[in-house]
Design a protein around this motif. Structure first.
Motif, PDB file in Angstrom:
ATOM      1  N   LYS A 114       3.092  12.400  -5.953  1.00 53.09           N
ATOM      2  CA  LYS A 114       4.172  11.786  -5.179  1.00 53.09           C
ATOM      3  C   LYS A 114       5.122  12.916  -4.790  1.00 53.09           C
ATOM      4  CE  LYS A 114       4.087   7.214  -7.405  1.00 53.09           C
ATOM      5  NZ  LYS A 114       4.851   6.302  -8.294  1.00 53.09           N
ATOM      6  N   TYR A 115       5.068  13.297  -3.521  1.00 55.76           N
ATOM      7  CA  TYR A 115       5.891  14.412  -3.038  1.00 55.76           C
ATOM      8  C   TYR A 115       7.041  13.884  -2.190  1.00 55.76           C
ATOM      9  CZ  TYR A 115       2.803  13.829   1.083  1.00 55.76           C
ATOM     10  OH  TYR A 115       2.092  13.329   2.146  1.00 55.76           O
ATOM     11  N   TRP A 172       0.793  -1.226   0.000  1.00 49.58           N
ATOM     12  CA  TRP A 172       0.000   0.000   0.000  1.00 49.58           C
ATOM     13  C   TRP A 172       0.826   1.277   0.000  1.00 49.58           C
ATOM     14  CZ3 TRP A 172       1.313   2.609   4.412  1.00 49.58           C
ATOM     15  CH2 TRP A 172       1.827   1.842   5.481  1.00 49.58           C
ATOM     16  N   TRP A 173       2.164   1.183   0.122  1.00 47.35           N
ATOM     17  CA  TRP A 173       2.946   2.401   0.288  1.00 47.35           C
ATOM     18  C   TRP A 173       3.997   2.604  -0.789  1.00 47.35           C
ATOM     19  CZ3 TRP A 173       8.013   1.129   0.583  1.00 47.35           C
ATOM     20  CH2 TRP A 173       8.381  -0.081   1.183  1.00 47.35           C
ATOM     21  N   LEU A 229       4.120   7.266   1.452  1.00 43.82           N
ATOM     22  CA  LEU A 229       2.890   7.734   0.824  1.00 43.82           C
ATOM     23  C   LEU A 229       1.926   6.550   0.765  1.00 43.82           C
ATOM     24  CD1 LEU A 229       4.325   9.796  -2.189  1.00 43.82           C
ATOM     25  CD2 LEU A 229       3.445  10.685  -0.027  1.00 43.82           C
ATOM     26  N   VAL A 230       0.742   6.741   1.325  1.00 43.67           N
ATOM     27  CA  VAL A 230      -0.278   5.689   1.298  1.00 43.67           C
ATOM     28  C   VAL A 230      -0.946   5.759  -0.079  1.00 43.67           C
ATOM     29  CG1 VAL A 230      -2.304   4.721   2.462  1.00 43.67           C
ATOM     30  CG2 VAL A 230      -0.585   5.986   3.779  1.00 43.67           C
ATOM     31  N   PRO A 253      -1.597  12.007  -0.883  1.00 45.48           N
ATOM     32  CA  PRO A 253      -1.738  10.928   0.103  1.00 45.48           C
ATOM     33  C   PRO A 253      -1.002  11.268   1.400  1.00 45.48           C
ATOM     34  CG  PRO A 253      -1.012  10.089  -2.044  1.00 45.48           C
ATOM     35  CD  PRO A 253      -0.862  11.568  -2.075  1.00 45.48           C
ATOM     36  N   GLY A 254      -1.440  10.643   2.499  1.00 49.50           N
ATOM     37  CA  GLY A 254      -0.738  10.798   3.759  1.00 49.50           C
ATOM     38  C   GLY A 254       0.332   9.737   3.935  1.00 49.50           C
TER      39      GLY A 254
END
Length: 284
Positions: free
Chosen positions: A109-110, A49-50, A85-86, A78-79
């Motif tokens: 995607k940061y 998931w990440w 990132l989820v 995403p958190g």
């Protein structure tokens, strides 16, 4: 008859091309993030998931069905605590839901400041990435088939902090920039905050603050307070605000699909209602 066949073929070809573009990843800077160009070729890490080890920030576009597209776009942050990132639960699943409403979605995607050995600073590079993403989307509005005045931003948890970092400034671009993207305004037109973290909440909500939809559980020790604070500040500023505070759910219930609580499973529809009432789902 032949002409009709040709026209039908063109239409079908167009639909295929449109569908194939979904899931396309675009890097925000062609040569890598400014000051960190030497890191751009480092591979990302992803499992289940990440996603992490993001050094070449990007957006991935997900298109709605062509007959549903309404010209609205949303950038999704995403958190993951600025460590990961989820991507699936707070990125792709959110994009799929927004697509069902006719919205073109972009998952950001940061860069992650709290990842082990990260060279980045909380509140700096992720903010730069989000501004650049909004500017990139707005600069290419025609190509994406969206309205440049209807670009929203959505954030979960730490991604909500990224949203706050870009939502309350003026977003003005640099008129003297060599890169035309950097000349474009990066302020989002509206925002959705899902159990947002506390960083970036302004002391006072400005008069031009983007309309906001918020959702959180009361028993979220981390992130119920930012929602309560913003709600009061938005009311004081007389800016559009809607908040849904659920009795149970704690933190990180994502889009609610896997929640044991019926109310949480329905929260995305409350967001859809808000988007409709605010006029973001009506035409182009």
């Amino acid at each position: 008859m032949k002409r009709m066949s040709v026209l039908l073929g063109l239409v079908l070809t167009g639909l295929v091309v449109f569908a194939q573009e979904s899931g396309k990843q675009m890097y925000l800077w062609p040569d890598g993030a400014p000051g960190f160009e030497n890191l751009k070729d480092q591979p990302e890490e992803a499992k289940d998931w990440w996603v992490k080890n993001v050094h070449n920030p990007s957006i991935t576009v997900y298109y709605p069905p062509r007959d549903k597209a309404n010209g609205t776009a949303v950038l999704i942050c995403p958190g993951g605590g600025h460590r990961t990132l989820v991507y699936n639960g707070e990125g792709k699943e959110a994009a799929d839901f927004l697509n069902s409403l006719g919205i073109t979605a972009f998952v950001l995607k940061y860069r992650l400041a709290r990842e082990e050995n990260s060279p980045y600073t909380v509140g700096k590079e992720a903010k730069e990435d989000a501004y650049r993403a909004v500017r990139t989307i707005r600069s290419n509005a025609k190509e994406f088939g969206i309205n440049p005045a209807r670009i929203g931003i959505m954030g979960f948890s730490a991604g909500g902090e990224v949203v706050s970092w870009v939502a309350y400034g003026d977003g003005k671009g640099d008129a003297n920039a060599k890169d035309p993207v950097d000349k474009v305004n990066g302020k989002p037109d509206f925002q959705m905050l899902v159990y947002p973290g506390p960083l970036g909440i302004p002391e006072k909500v400005p008069a031009d603050a983007p309309p906001v939809f918020m959702v959180v559980a009361t028993n979220d020790d981390c992130c119920s307070e930012p929602v309560m604070s913003l709600l009061l500040k938005y009311r004081q500023a007389k800016r559009p605000v809607e908040a849904h505070v659920y009795a149970k759910g704690a933190h990180a219930f994502n889009m609610g699909y896997r929640s044991e609580f019926v109310s949480l499973r329905g929260w995305p529809q409350r967001m859809a209602d808000w988007l409709m009432d605010m006029g973001y789902l009506n035409g182009k």
